[in-house]
Each structure stands twice: as structure tokens, then as C-alpha cells.
Design an enzyme around this catalytic site. Structure first.
Site: not given
Length: 254
Positions: A52, A54, A56-57, A109, A126, A164
Site C-alpha cells: 500500500h 503509506h 513508511d512502506h 486500511h 497493515d 509492524h
């Protein structure tokens, strides 16, 4: 073939799937540094999977491509991911070298979230966590519940590689919802032991999640009853039950 979680930021994992000869793919490299360190230690990177959009990915992908410009980058059909060289969706197959994965669309998400399933491994970003699930930033409760239902239907031995390290915190909430679940009690104790020893608590398995994760147990009377008691009213249906369970988790503090 082995799984190697590369810690990043405060609690992210960048997953590496590594062959005996050191060739590997990585999943959701939000930070390039842990991947480049692994490459410096002998990892031979063959490609990247993205679940996805985001940051942080995906944030580390430009730096990885600057070092290795010919790497394939497979991600969802989402224009917010500008580094993808191939975009995939439900029913597609993702291939990097000799690795082959079924692609599942799992909105909730985010609306374009996908998962990769193959080699007895599930890279689910996530959406599904150890003892939990992701927040609903873009999707609806109905979408997320449907996504979790489809993931839970995969073979029970599948190793769940989430994005995570949330197991200990998720266990505290799960025990509030389902306190008599002996297997969940054991999972919580073991997760605390592993974190104190500096070990990752994932991957878990879908069998373990189906017996302990309240978000996969929304049809179990004990879980449904706890949610109804928490909200102080009868629940209309399983979507209502899931929505209230997720809302409860959003406000939960151990």
C-alpha cells in the site's frame, strides 16, 4: 528459503524472503537503510513488493532504485505509488525471479491495499496484524471485514508477515475482549517474553490468528457478547459488531 524481518523506524518490519544462495525480495521498504545494510552483508536483492501507499512502506524505494535501477517493483494500482514498475490487483500473479504470488485486493486500511500469498507466506502489510487488524483510514468496516474473511480462509499453516511489531499491545486489547481464551493468554505471555529477549513476535500463522485474534473471531459468541456489552446495545449484524470492535480498539489504552 527463510523469512528475515528487517526492523525499521519505531516498529516497522521490512520483510525479506531469502533463498539459500542469498537472493532475496523485500516487501514494503519504507526505509532503504536496513535493506542496504543487508545487501552489504551479502543479500542479493532481486525485487520489491509493495502492499500500500503509506510512506513508511514505500519511502525507501527511490533510494534503493538509485543503487539498483533495474529492480522490478510490484505494487497496487494506485497513482500515489510512483515507483511501481508493475501494478497488480485481484486475481493477478506477481512474479519476481522464481517467486510466484497470488495477489489479493484487501481494502480497508487503504482503498487500494493488496496482499501477496505464496510459498506458504502471506505479506499483508497493515491489514492483518498479529492479534489485531489495521485502522480504517480509507475503507469501510464492511470492506475490512470482507478482506479479513478472505485472508482467514487461506491455509492455516500460512505464515503471516505483517508490517509492524504490535503483538504485545494487541494482546492487551484482545484479552480485554476475550479474557477466558487460554490460547490467547499463552500467546500474550510468549509475546512479552520474546520482546524482552529482543526477538520479533512475527511471523505468526493463520491457525494461531483464527484461534486468538478477536478481529477474526467476530462470529464467536464470547467476542460478540463482549462488544455488545461494551457498546451497551444489541448488535445488528457482524458488520456492526466488527465496526464497534474496531472503534473500541481505536480508543483503547492498556
Amino acid at each position: 528459503m527463510r523469512l528475515r524481518p528487517l526492523p525499521a523506524f519505531e516498529d516497522n518490519y521490512i520483510w525479506a524472503l531469502v533463498e539459500d544462495d542469498g537472493s532475496a525480495l523485500v516487501v514494503d521498504p519504507g526505509d532503504a537503510a536496513p535493506v542496504l545494510r543487508a545487501v552489504g552483508e551479502g543479500l542479493s536483492l532481486r525485487g520489491i513488493l509493495l502492499t500500500h501507499h503509506h510512506h513508511d512502506h514505500i519511502g525507501g524505494v527511490p533510494s534503493l532504485l538509485a543503487e539498483m535501477p533495474h529492480l522490478p517493483v510490484i505494487g497496487p494500482r494506485d497513482d500515489r505509488i510512483t515507483t511501481a514498475t508493475e501494478r497488480v490487483g485481484a486475481g493477478d500473479t506477481a512474479r519476481i525471479a522464481d517467486w510466484v504470488f497470488e495477489v489479493h485486493e484487501i481494502p480497508g486500511h487503504t482503498v487500494s491495499h493488496i496482499a501477496f500469498h505464496g510459498h506458504q507466506v502471506l505479506f499483508c502489510g497493515d491489514t492483518l496484524f498479529s492479534l489485531g487488524c489495521g485502522r480504517l483510514f480509507e475503507g469501510t468496516p464492511m470492506q475490512m471485514l470482507d478482506s479479513l474473511d478472505r485472508l482467514a480462509a487461506l491455509p492455516g499453516s500460512t505464515r503471516v508477515c505483517c508490517g509492524h511489531e504490535y503483538t504485545v499491545a494487541n494482546a492487551a486489547f484482545a484479552l480485554t475482549v476475550d479474557p477466558a481464551n487460554a490460547l490467547l493468554q499463552d500467546r500474550s505471555t510468549e509475546a512479552q517474553r520474546m520482546r524482552l529477549a529482543g526477538q520479533p513476535t512475527v511471523p505468526t500463522t493463520l491457525d494461531d490468528e483464527r484461534t486468538c485474534n478477536p478481529f477474526l473471531r467476530i462470529d464467536i459468541p464470547e467476542v460478540r457478547g463482549a462488544v455488545s456489552k461494551h457498546v451497551g446495545r444489541p448488535l445488528m449484524d457482524r458488520v456492526d459488531a466488527f465496526a464497534e470492535l474496531r472503534r473500541w480498539k481505536d480508543g483503547f489504552r492498556a
